[in-house]
Scaffold this motif. Structure first.
Motif, PDB file in Angstrom:
ATOM      1  N   ILE A 170       0.832  -1.205   0.000  1.00  0.00           N
ATOM      2  CA  ILE A 170       0.000   0.000   0.000  1.00  0.00           C
ATOM      3  C   ILE A 170       0.866   1.255   0.000  1.00  0.00           C
ATOM      4  CG2 ILE A 170      -1.758   1.288   1.262  1.00  0.00           C
ATOM      5  CD1 ILE A 170      -2.726  -1.263  -0.193  1.00  0.00           C
ATOM      6  N   ASN A 171       2.004   1.208   0.689  1.00  0.00           N
ATOM      7  CA  ASN A 171       2.903   2.364   0.676  1.00  0.00           C
ATOM      8  C   ASN A 171       3.454   2.608  -0.724  1.00  0.00           C
ATOM      9  OD1 ASN A 171       6.024   3.360   1.090  1.00  0.00           O
ATOM     10  ND2 ASN A 171       4.590   4.368   2.470  1.00  0.00           N
ATOM     11  N   LEU A 172       3.921   1.557  -1.389  1.00  0.00           N
ATOM     12  CA  LEU A 172       4.483   1.706  -2.733  1.00  0.00           C
ATOM     13  C   LEU A 172       3.411   2.128  -3.738  1.00  0.00           C
ATOM     14  CD1 LEU A 172       6.956  -1.316  -3.004  1.00  0.00           C
ATOM     15  CD2 LEU A 172       7.393   1.008  -2.218  1.00  0.00           C
ATOM     16  N   LEU A 173       2.227   1.521  -3.642  1.00  0.00           N
ATOM     17  CA  LEU A 173       1.140   1.881  -4.557  1.00  0.00           C
ATOM     18  C   LEU A 173       0.643   3.301  -4.292  1.00  0.00           C
ATOM     19  CD1 LEU A 173      -0.795  -1.504  -4.496  1.00  0.00           C
ATOM     20  CD2 LEU A 173       0.261  -0.489  -6.519  1.00  0.00           C
ATOM     21  N   GLY A 174       0.538   3.671  -3.011  1.00  0.00           N
ATOM     22  CA  GLY A 174       0.094   5.021  -2.672  1.00  0.00           C
ATOM     23  C   GLY A 174       1.074   6.075  -3.157  1.00  0.00           C
TER      24      GLY A 174
END
Length: 271
Positions: A170-174
């Motif tokens: 989620i951090n990388l996608l966000g």
């Protein structure tokens, strides 16, 4: 890092490799030197303990303050003016942000100290990617971006802590969504890294990262100069790195200005 027992204490040594070449005989080789970094390790542990203790002590009063702000905004406590509501909402949002930072600091402290243990289970790679994609897709749709999921057919499952790994995805996608323009494509993928590792990654079509910053993006609190969309405390990638390392993997970034970025991490297929 090499740990050696000396008397009743552990000492920490950092291996350094030096090339050796004899111009006369033509002999070539290498020497390994162990540099004693025990003092720096102890200082780093003391710093992490201090950060963890202070963060823990701040969390309780901040949680109470945040709850009071939410209650003051409830209609059943009586009317408030528009100006008062605006001030309370600003204070509430600030308290939320501070609490997120404190939680990130506590999480990072636990990961670095090894206190936080992984709860590994066998997870299907395709199901994991689809789950992460479904969670981030509403954010991408609001930003008018498209998500593409790619998986190599030979990949079946991987032994990971699903909850911990969710933070990484989620951090990388966000981040990819935050720094990518509308109508661009973000790719979530999984491919074999070698016979024992799987590579997961997120590619975007954003502005890219300057070469001098690529090696520092996983440092705590680091900000790429000139990025105006940056929010938060700059701990997301640092925590992601610690989670991946705890799994026995590695994380890296490949990027060029104007050509987007590829953040990827390798995980062992088996625990």
């Amino acid at each position: 890092m090499v740990i050696l027992r000396s008397g009743n204490e552990d000492r920490y040594f950092l291996p350094r490799t030096l090339a050796i070449e004899d111009a006369i005989t033509g002999l070539q080789g290498a020497a390994v030197i162990l540099q004693d970094v025990t003092k720096f390790r102890l200082l780093d542990d003391a710093k992490n303990n201090l950060v963890g203790t202070v963060s823990h002590e701040l969390k309780t009063p901040l949680t109470s303050l945040r709850l009071a702000l939410y209650l003051l905004l409830e209609p059943n406590l009586g009317p408030i003016t528009a100006e008062q509501r605006e001030l309370l909402e600003t204070a509430r949002d600030g308290a939320d942000r501070l609490l997120r930072i404190i939680n990130d600091l506590l999480d990072l402290s636990r990961l670095e100290s090894g206190i936080s243990e992984l709860n590994r289970t066998e997870v299907e790679v395709e199901g994991l990617l689809n789950e992460m994609g479904a969670e981030i897709r509403p954010i991408l749709q609001e930003a008018e971006q498209r998500l593409v999921i790619e998986k190599a057919p030979e990949l079946a499952s991987v032994a990971v802590d699903r909850d911990r790994l969710r933070h990484v995805f989620i951090n990388l996608l966000g981040n990819a969504s935050k720094y990518s323009p509308p109508h661009s494509t973000i790719t979530l993928y999984a491919v074999p890294a070698d016979s024992e590792f799987i590579r997961f990654g997120v590619r975007d079509q954003g502005p890219g990262i300057p070469p001098e910053s690529v090696g520092r993006v996983f440092d705590r609190f680091y900000r790429v100069p000139g990025q105006t969309r940056a929010k938060g405390a700059g701990l997301g990638l640092t925590i992601s790195r610690e989670i991946v390392v705890a799994h026995g993997g590695s994380i890296a970034c490949s990027s060029e200005p104007g050509k987007g970025s590829d953040f990827y991490f390798n995980l062992p297929q088996k625990a």
